[in-house]
Design a protein around this motif. Structure first.
Motif, PDB file in Angstrom:
ATOM      1  N   SER A 134      25.016 -12.285  24.173  1.00  0.00           N
ATOM      2  CA  SER A 134      25.466 -11.212  23.285  1.00  0.00           C
ATOM      3  C   SER A 134      26.523 -10.348  23.971  1.00  0.00           C
ATOM      4  O   SER A 134      27.533  -9.965  23.348  1.00  0.00           O
ATOM      5  N   HIS A 173      24.045  -6.570  18.518  1.00  0.00           N
ATOM      6  CA  HIS A 173      23.427  -7.666  19.275  1.00  0.00           C
ATOM      7  C   HIS A 173      23.593  -8.946  18.466  1.00  0.00           C
ATOM      8  O   HIS A 173      23.270  -8.994  17.285  1.00  0.00           O
ATOM      9  N   HIS A 174      24.102  -9.975  19.121  1.00  0.00           N
ATOM     10  CA  HIS A 174      24.412 -11.218  18.401  1.00  0.00           C
ATOM     11  C   HIS A 174      23.744 -12.382  19.119  1.00  0.00           C
ATOM     12  O   HIS A 174      23.940 -12.573  20.309  1.00  0.00           O
ATOM     13  N   ASP A 175      22.940 -13.120  18.379  1.00  0.00           N
ATOM     14  CA  ASP A 175      22.256 -14.267  18.995  1.00  0.00           C
ATOM     15  C   ASP A 175      22.545 -15.514  18.180  1.00  0.00           C
ATOM     16  O   ASP A 175      22.711 -15.443  16.966  1.00  0.00           O
ATOM     17  N   ASN A 182      30.313  -9.966  22.656  1.00  0.00           N
ATOM     18  CA  ASN A 182      30.934  -8.678  22.302  1.00  0.00           C
ATOM     19  C   ASN A 182      32.137  -8.346  23.183  1.00  0.00           C
ATOM     20  O   ASN A 182      32.997  -7.563  22.792  1.00  0.00           O
ATOM     21  N   VAL A 199      23.847  -1.413  23.063  1.00  0.00           N
ATOM     22  CA  VAL A 199      23.675  -2.625  22.257  1.00  0.00           C
ATOM     23  C   VAL A 199      22.473  -3.442  22.745  1.00  0.00           C
ATOM     24  O   VAL A 199      21.641  -3.860  21.952  1.00  0.00           O
ATOM     25  N   GLU A 200      22.398  -3.665  24.059  1.00  0.00           N
ATOM     26  CA  GLU A 200      21.356  -4.564  24.566  1.00  0.00           C
ATOM     27  C   GLU A 200      20.121  -3.841  25.083  1.00  0.00           C
ATOM     28  O   GLU A 200      19.115  -4.472  25.384  1.00  0.00           O
ATOM     29  N   LYS A 203      20.562 -11.897  25.953  1.00  0.00           N
ATOM     30  CA  LYS A 203      21.345 -10.683  26.200  1.00  0.00           C
ATOM     31  C   LYS A 203      22.691 -11.019  26.827  1.00  0.00           C
ATOM     32  O   LYS A 203      23.719 -10.413  26.491  1.00  0.00           O
ATOM     33  N   LYS A 246      23.154  -0.975  17.853  1.00  0.00           N
ATOM     34  CA  LYS A 246      22.010  -1.912  17.944  1.00  0.00           C
ATOM     35  C   LYS A 246      22.245  -3.150  17.073  1.00  0.00           C
ATOM     36  O   LYS A 246      21.744  -4.224  17.364  1.00  0.00           O
TER      37      LYS A 246
END
Lengths: 164, 180
Positions: free
Chosen positions: B44, A14-16, B48, B144-145, B41, A11
């Protein structure tokens, strides 16, 4: 098996980050590609080009029979007449837009909302092309593109007006 | 109008007839709605898969341009946004394959300390990059999302059961690699 540690860590992956220009650059690239394609392949543009040629033919006929080889395609006089015709055409489309404004300001259906968004995009494309024409007014190709955009706008407005 | 095929879209653009989508200018407006609702999303996932923001933004741009070009071929088999996700993932995986074909300088594997959260995240990213493509895509979208399996199945054109199985396999592989 217990996957909680991996799920908890996942979790955090997540990269924004801010990308305020990303959609604008996508839109520009799509519009540029569309314009290139329109020039090369689209029948409506060819039809508009034919229309423009017919429209300009009286002026071109009045032009001197022998033009220097490096003369621009459109003479100053033809440009003035083409600009006047464009202005008149724009005025008639503006009147059409005025008639459709009620429907567009409060679009009652998803279809009308889509038309409204399309008109916004078309107006942006017209404004951009106008800026190009200001710098290169003798380029007939730009005027043909402008005719195509106005034709598209006219057709869209007509669809809005006929949509009940 | 009633005979028009319809597609599901986020936000206000629900139930647009497919004829409207096929119009290039309107198609762009419709894709903008997908971008507005799903960009965080999508960015991201691309980040990744590709490892940096610049490449992720390039992949997003390429995916939306491909989607714009391909709207004519979009046959309403699934929602428009799941189709754009699919185009994006394929774009990222293609870029990954292209990179693998490029000659790369030999670098020593980083020594991963498991003490800080940042190191743990880096170790997980590295382990994810070694997963098989479909496991990687499912893990990123699900774990992850937080996308539901029904949506992942639609994006990857697999069954929900397959999606769940791929997630389980990915977790097992990651656990074995990370020994957590």
């Amino acid at each position: 098996m217990n996957f909680d540690p991996i799920d908890d860590l996942a979790k955090q992956l997540h990269h924004d980050w801010e990308t305020p220009e990303l959609w604008t650059s996508i839109e520009r690239a799509a519009q540029a590609r569309r314009r290139r394609r329109a020039w090369l392949f689209a029948a409506p543009v060819l039809a508009a080009a034919a229309g423009l040629a017919i429209f300009l033919s009286p002026v071109l006929r009045r032009a001197p029979a022998t033009l220097p080889a490096n003369s621009p395609l459109l003479t100053e006089q033809a440009m003035a007449e083409a600009s006047a015709a464009e202005a008149a055409y724009r005025k008639s489309i503006d009147r059409l837009a005025q008639l459709a404004s009620d429907k567009l300001s409060n679009p009652a259906t998803p279809l009308l909302r889509a038309y409204s968004q399309k008109l916004t995009v078309l107006d942006a494309a017209i404004a951009e092309l106008n800026r190009e024409i200001e710098h290169n007014g003798f380029n007939a190709h730009l005027h043909v593109q402008m005719s195509a955009l106005y034709r598209d706008k006219q057709q869209t407005l007509e669809k809005v007006l006929h949509n009940d | 109008m009633s005979e028009s095929r319809e597609c599901r879209l986020p936000g206000e653009l629900l139930a647009l007839p497919i004829e409207i989508l096929n119009d290039a200018t309107t198609g762009l407006a419709v894709l903008e709605a997908v971008f507005r609702d799903h960009a965080p999303k999508m960015k991201s996932i691309a980040f990744n898969l590709l490892g940096n923001e610049h490449d992720a933004e390039d992949a997003i741009q390429e995916a939306f341009l491909k989607a714009h070009r391909g709207l004519d071929a979009f046959g309403n088999r699934s929602g428009l946004h799941t189709w754009v996700y699919r185009v994006l993932i394929n774009t990222c995986l293609d870029e990954g394959r292209r990179r693998q074909r490029l000659p790369v300088a030999t670098v020593e594997a980083p020594v991963v300390s498991r003490e800080s959260p940042a190191d743990q995240r880096a170790a997980l990213r590295q382990a994810i990059s070694q997963l098989e493509n479909r496991q990687r895509a499912v893990f990123l979208m699900s774990a992850v999302e937080g996308l539901p399996h029904a949506e992942i199945a639609s994006i990857l054109e697999i069954t929900e059961t397959n999606s769940r199985t791929l997630l389980l396999e990915a977790r097992r592989n990651l656990q074995a690699r990370l020994r957590v």
